[in-house]
Write a protein that holds these residues in place. Sequence first.
Motif, short mmCIF file in Angstrom:
data_model
loop_
_atom_site.label_atom_id
_atom_site.label_comp_id
_atom_site.label_asym_id
_atom_site.label_seq_id
_atom_site.Cartn_x
_atom_site.Cartn_y
_atom_site.Cartn_z
N ARG A 23 26.03 39.00 38.00
CA ARG A 23 26.40 39.19 36.59
C ARG A 23 25.17 39.50 35.74
O ARG A 23 25.20 40.38 34.88
CB ARG A 23 27.11 37.95 36.04
CG ARG A 23 27.47 38.06 34.57
CD ARG A 23 28.25 36.85 34.08
NE ARG A 23 29.65 36.93 34.46
CZ ARG A 23 30.56 37.63 33.81
NH1 ARG A 23 30.22 38.36 32.75
NH2 ARG A 23 31.82 37.63 34.20
N ALA A 27 24.46 42.84 33.56
CA ALA A 27 24.14 42.73 32.13
C ALA A 27 22.79 43.37 31.81
O ALA A 27 22.57 43.83 30.69
CB ALA A 27 24.13 41.26 31.72
N GLU A 45 36.38 34.82 39.68
CA GLU A 45 35.15 35.01 38.91
C GLU A 45 34.53 36.37 39.18
O GLU A 45 33.93 36.97 38.29
CB GLU A 45 34.16 33.89 39.24
CG GLU A 45 34.61 32.52 38.76
CD GLU A 45 33.66 31.42 39.17
OE1 GLU A 45 33.37 31.31 40.37
OE2 GLU A 45 33.21 30.68 38.29
N ARG A 47 36.35 39.04 39.90
CA ARG A 47 37.20 39.97 39.17
C ARG A 47 36.83 40.01 37.70
O ARG A 47 36.90 41.07 37.06
CB ARG A 47 38.68 39.58 39.33
CG ARG A 47 39.18 39.69 40.77
CD ARG A 47 40.71 39.78 40.84
NE ARG A 47 41.35 38.65 40.20
CZ ARG A 47 41.67 37.52 40.81
NH1 ARG A 47 41.38 37.36 42.09
NH2 ARG A 47 42.28 36.55 40.16
N ALA A 48 36.38 38.88 37.15
CA ALA A 48 35.93 38.85 35.76
C ALA A 48 34.68 39.70 35.57
O ALA A 48 34.54 40.42 34.57
CB ALA A 48 35.67 37.41 35.32
N VAL A 49 33.76 39.65 36.52
CA VAL A 49 32.55 40.48 36.45
C VAL A 49 32.92 41.96 36.52
O VAL A 49 32.41 42.78 35.75
CB VAL A 49 31.56 40.12 37.57
CG1 VAL A 49 30.39 41.10 37.60
CG2 VAL A 49 31.04 38.70 37.40
N ALA A 51 35.65 43.32 35.65
CA ALA A 51 36.32 43.72 34.42
C ALA A 51 35.32 43.93 33.28
O ALA A 51 35.49 44.84 32.45
CB ALA A 51 37.35 42.66 34.02
N ASP A 52 34.28 43.11 33.26
CA ASP A 52 33.28 43.21 32.18
C ASP A 52 32.31 44.36 32.40
O ASP A 52 31.76 44.91 31.44
CB ASP A 52 32.49 41.90 32.07
CG ASP A 52 33.33 40.75 31.53
OD1 ASP A 52 34.38 41.02 30.91
OD2 ASP A 52 32.94 39.59 31.74
N TYR A 53 32.07 44.71 33.66
CA TYR A 53 31.05 45.72 33.98
C TYR A 53 31.63 46.75 34.94
O TYR A 53 31.66 46.53 36.17
CB TYR A 53 29.81 45.05 34.59
CG TYR A 53 29.18 44.04 33.67
CD1 TYR A 53 28.35 44.44 32.63
CD2 TYR A 53 29.44 42.68 33.84
CE1 TYR A 53 27.78 43.51 31.77
CE2 TYR A 53 28.87 41.74 32.98
CZ TYR A 53 28.04 42.16 31.95
OH TYR A 53 27.48 41.24 31.10
#
Length: 264
Positions: A23, A27, A45, A47-49, A51-53
């Motif tokens: 992550r 970033a 978790e 999948r969240a990364v 989605a964000d990137y």
Amino acid sequence: MPLRGKKALVTGSSQGIGLAVARAYAAAGADVVLTSERPLEDCPEVRAVLADYPAAVYAQADLTQDGAAEELVNLAWDTLGGLDVLVNNVGTFREPAFLDLTRRHFDFIFQLNVWAAIAVTQAVVRRASAAGRGGRILFSTSLNATRSEPAHTLYDASKGAVNALTRQLAIELAPLGFTTAAVAPGLVETPLTDFGLKSDPLARKAVEDQIPIRRIATPEEIAGWYVFLGSDAARYATGIIIPVDGGLDAQQMAVRPITARERH
């Protein structure tokens, strides 16, 4: 954005330090491949990364299997269009007491903690060399490589091997344009290192009292070091092992009463 334009592969990145590193890399501007042996649907978790990137991708790979390292590196290289940074983070420490250890336990710990790093590094170096490129090879080691802990015989020995690998590959790979470095954390708050400390405040305090700054690290506090070491700011550093441990390595005895005579 110290990693803008960099392309990175982070092994063991579905949770804990590896996830935080992936992550942090995304970033910081890097294109990142995350990987573990778990299917993506079991990694919320990750999948969240993703989605964000949008530049982050996930590849399932069991690095204890023959040929998996080469397949993973080829997939990561082809997906990102090359690799600039490899973070060898995959590893574990689960093992029985010393007198119960078997060759099977040894083979599993050393295959995952040491051989996987060698195999993935070989695959990256071969692919990069064929393309006329160098890069940065980073390792997750541990304070346990130099300071022993009960019930961690194989883990401590494997991390000692990773320290040696970090130094040796600095020499071996320098002519090919690669540098190496390792981060050696102390105790970090991850799923792997939860010994019931979240549910037992007294046990947690007993552990924290051994740490000079009196708290356990978060994965994010460790991840920043990987960002720096993967950046061009660290391009002249190689063969180094950086302890990030809240002062544990600087301390001879953790908790000891100071007598009146010593105070005067």
